[in-house]
Scaffold this active site. Sequence first.
Site, mmCIF file in Angstrom:
data_model
loop_
_atom_site.group_PDB
_atom_site.id
_atom_site.type_symbol
_atom_site.label_atom_id
_atom_site.label_comp_id
_atom_site.label_asym_id
_atom_site.label_seq_id
_atom_site.Cartn_x
_atom_site.Cartn_y
_atom_site.Cartn_z
ATOM 1 N N TYR A 142 0.822 -1.206 0.000
ATOM 2 C CA TYR A 142 0.000 0.000 0.000
ATOM 3 C C TYR A 142 0.860 1.262 0.000
ATOM 4 O O TYR A 142 0.461 2.279 -0.545
ATOM 5 C CB TYR A 142 -0.907 0.026 1.235
ATOM 6 C CG TYR A 142 -2.197 -0.736 1.070
ATOM 7 C CD1 TYR A 142 -2.188 -2.103 0.849
ATOM 8 C CD2 TYR A 142 -3.417 -0.084 1.165
ATOM 9 C CE1 TYR A 142 -3.379 -2.796 0.725
ATOM 10 C CE2 TYR A 142 -4.606 -0.770 1.038
ATOM 11 C CZ TYR A 142 -4.584 -2.130 0.812
ATOM 12 O OH TYR A 142 -5.758 -2.809 0.683
ATOM 13 N N LYS A 193 3.486 -15.555 3.329
ATOM 14 C CA LYS A 193 3.715 -16.309 2.090
ATOM 15 C C LYS A 193 5.231 -16.517 2.021
ATOM 16 O O LYS A 193 5.902 -16.131 1.053
ATOM 17 C CB LYS A 193 3.167 -15.492 0.898
ATOM 18 C CG LYS A 193 3.164 -16.206 -0.423
ATOM 19 C CD LYS A 193 2.132 -17.313 -0.548
ATOM 20 C CE LYS A 193 2.325 -18.085 -1.844
ATOM 21 N NZ LYS A 193 1.498 -19.309 -1.910
ATOM 22 N N ASP A 225 -2.576 -18.474 1.313
ATOM 23 C CA ASP A 225 -3.536 -19.211 0.480
ATOM 24 C C ASP A 225 -4.218 -20.293 1.313
ATOM 25 O O ASP A 225 -5.428 -20.520 1.223
ATOM 26 C CB ASP A 225 -2.878 -19.786 -0.786
ATOM 27 C CG ASP A 225 -1.527 -20.430 -0.544
ATOM 28 O OD1 ASP A 225 -1.008 -20.344 0.596
ATOM 29 O OD2 ASP A 225 -0.980 -21.036 -1.485
ATOM 30 N N ASP A 249 -6.158 -7.154 4.132
ATOM 31 C CA ASP A 249 -7.280 -6.533 3.409
ATOM 32 C C ASP A 249 -8.179 -7.624 2.840
ATOM 33 O O ASP A 249 -9.399 -7.606 2.995
ATOM 34 C CB ASP A 249 -6.731 -5.644 2.283
ATOM 35 C CG ASP A 249 -7.843 -5.038 1.449
ATOM 36 O OD1 ASP A 249 -8.810 -4.532 2.052
ATOM 37 O OD2 ASP A 249 -7.759 -5.094 0.214
ATOM 38 N N ASP A 253 -12.111 -9.207 4.428
ATOM 39 C CA ASP A 253 -13.368 -9.228 3.666
ATOM 40 C C ASP A 253 -13.957 -10.636 3.727
ATOM 41 O O ASP A 253 -15.163 -10.813 3.933
ATOM 42 C CB ASP A 253 -13.140 -8.837 2.193
ATOM 43 C CG ASP A 253 -13.509 -7.381 1.920
ATOM 44 O OD1 ASP A 253 -13.404 -6.576 2.872
ATOM 45 O OD2 ASP A 253 -13.895 -7.057 0.788
HETATM 46 C C1 IPM Z 1 -10.384 -1.569 3.806
HETATM 47 C C2 IPM Z 1 -10.667 -1.012 2.442
HETATM 48 C C3 IPM Z 1 -9.557 -0.054 2.074
HETATM 49 C C4 IPM Z 1 -8.256 -0.827 2.007
HETATM 50 C C5 IPM Z 1 -9.778 0.722 0.762
HETATM 51 C C6 IPM Z 1 -11.110 1.447 0.778
HETATM 52 C C7 IPM Z 1 -8.654 1.663 0.468
HETATM 53 O O1 IPM Z 1 -10.806 -2.022 1.508
HETATM 54 O O2 IPM Z 1 -10.317 -0.778 4.771
HETATM 55 O O3 IPM Z 1 -10.235 -2.779 3.923
HETATM 56 O O4 IPM Z 1 -7.911 -1.410 0.970
HETATM 57 O O5 IPM Z 1 -7.549 -0.863 3.006
HETATM 58 MG MG MG Z 2 -10.702 -3.969 2.338
#
Ligand code: IPM
Ligand code: MG
Length: 359
Positions: A142, A193, A225, A249, A253
Amino acid sequence: MKLKIAVLAGDGIGPEIMQQGVAVLSAVAEKFGHEVTYKEALCGAHAIDEVGDPFPEETFRICEEADAVLFASVGDPKFDNNPTAKVRPEQGLLAMRKKLGLYANIRPVETFECLIHKSPLKDSLVRGADFICIRELTGGMYFGQKQEPSVNADGVEDAYDTNYYSRPEVERILKVGYQYARQRRKHLTVVDKANVLASSRLWRKIAQEMAPQYPDVKTDFMYVDNAAMRMIQEPTFFDVMVTENTFGDILTDEGSVITGSMGLLPSASTGSSTPVFEPIHGSWPQGKGLNIANPLAQILSVAMLFEYFDLKKEGHLVREAVNASLDANVRTPEIQVEGAPKYGTKEVGAWIVDYINRK
Ligand code: IPM
Ligand code: MG
């Protein structure tokens, strides 16, 4: 206690859920005799439109001077399909993380019994899943050296991101992982990894050096993975997982959907300056202004805020009120049971505030 809160409502459903978060924070503060003051600040698409910067200096100053930031969400579809946009709302989020030194992102993955049927996984797999993902938030790809798409000396268009990590960055986040593991079931999984990436080999080397300092914690290592697979096959395996920015990240999710409770999950980001508390879901532009967004993740972010300041009873009351609202079927449309009336964002918030007032 005196608390100065910076309020960053952002875009989409942000302002609506923030209103409920603030109402709950105020109700609990009043009950326990805390003095809370609020300062609103611009961020995200909203801030681009107003002042041309998704995280303006003024907002940074307000955050720095606050004891905590309550954040909702940023993002607007008008930026999503335009890869050439010079400024994007998400840059505001990244700037906030970097400038406030928020290197540790704490994302709990919890199951709520009444929502288990919403999980894409079988009930039997997901029941009892309860873990925390600790994501490194200010390093890796990032923020490493990068080159935007451009034509190189050989006439070929290319681009790159660098997954850079230094020892101090890795040590401090692993330390956070161990601290959380110690307070929980004493099991830390380091996700990397290391079979391919040099940066991961640094993580693993440092974790192996640190593990003996935490003999009460069981440390294990898992390739990312494999971790993605294990989270689906056996989510109850995990207690605390710690990982780098990009892996975190993606895995968070995945974590947020496996329990069926995405709209209910809060998070905390902590580091060297003011901590930030926010829901993990996004700005849901389609829901904006319709009074249908679920305010519970924002409200549970308030619980995490109290807990950060060691105000355990306050945090507990927020959680109790949220659970009571779910049990009473006072729920927004996406989680309401069939046949029961659907409640709006405001009505759910008001019910919870009322519960707190009556306690
Ligand atoms: C998160 C989001 C952010 C990230 C985006 C919106 C930049 O996906 O907070 O997980 O990638 O960190
Ligand atoms: Mg995210």
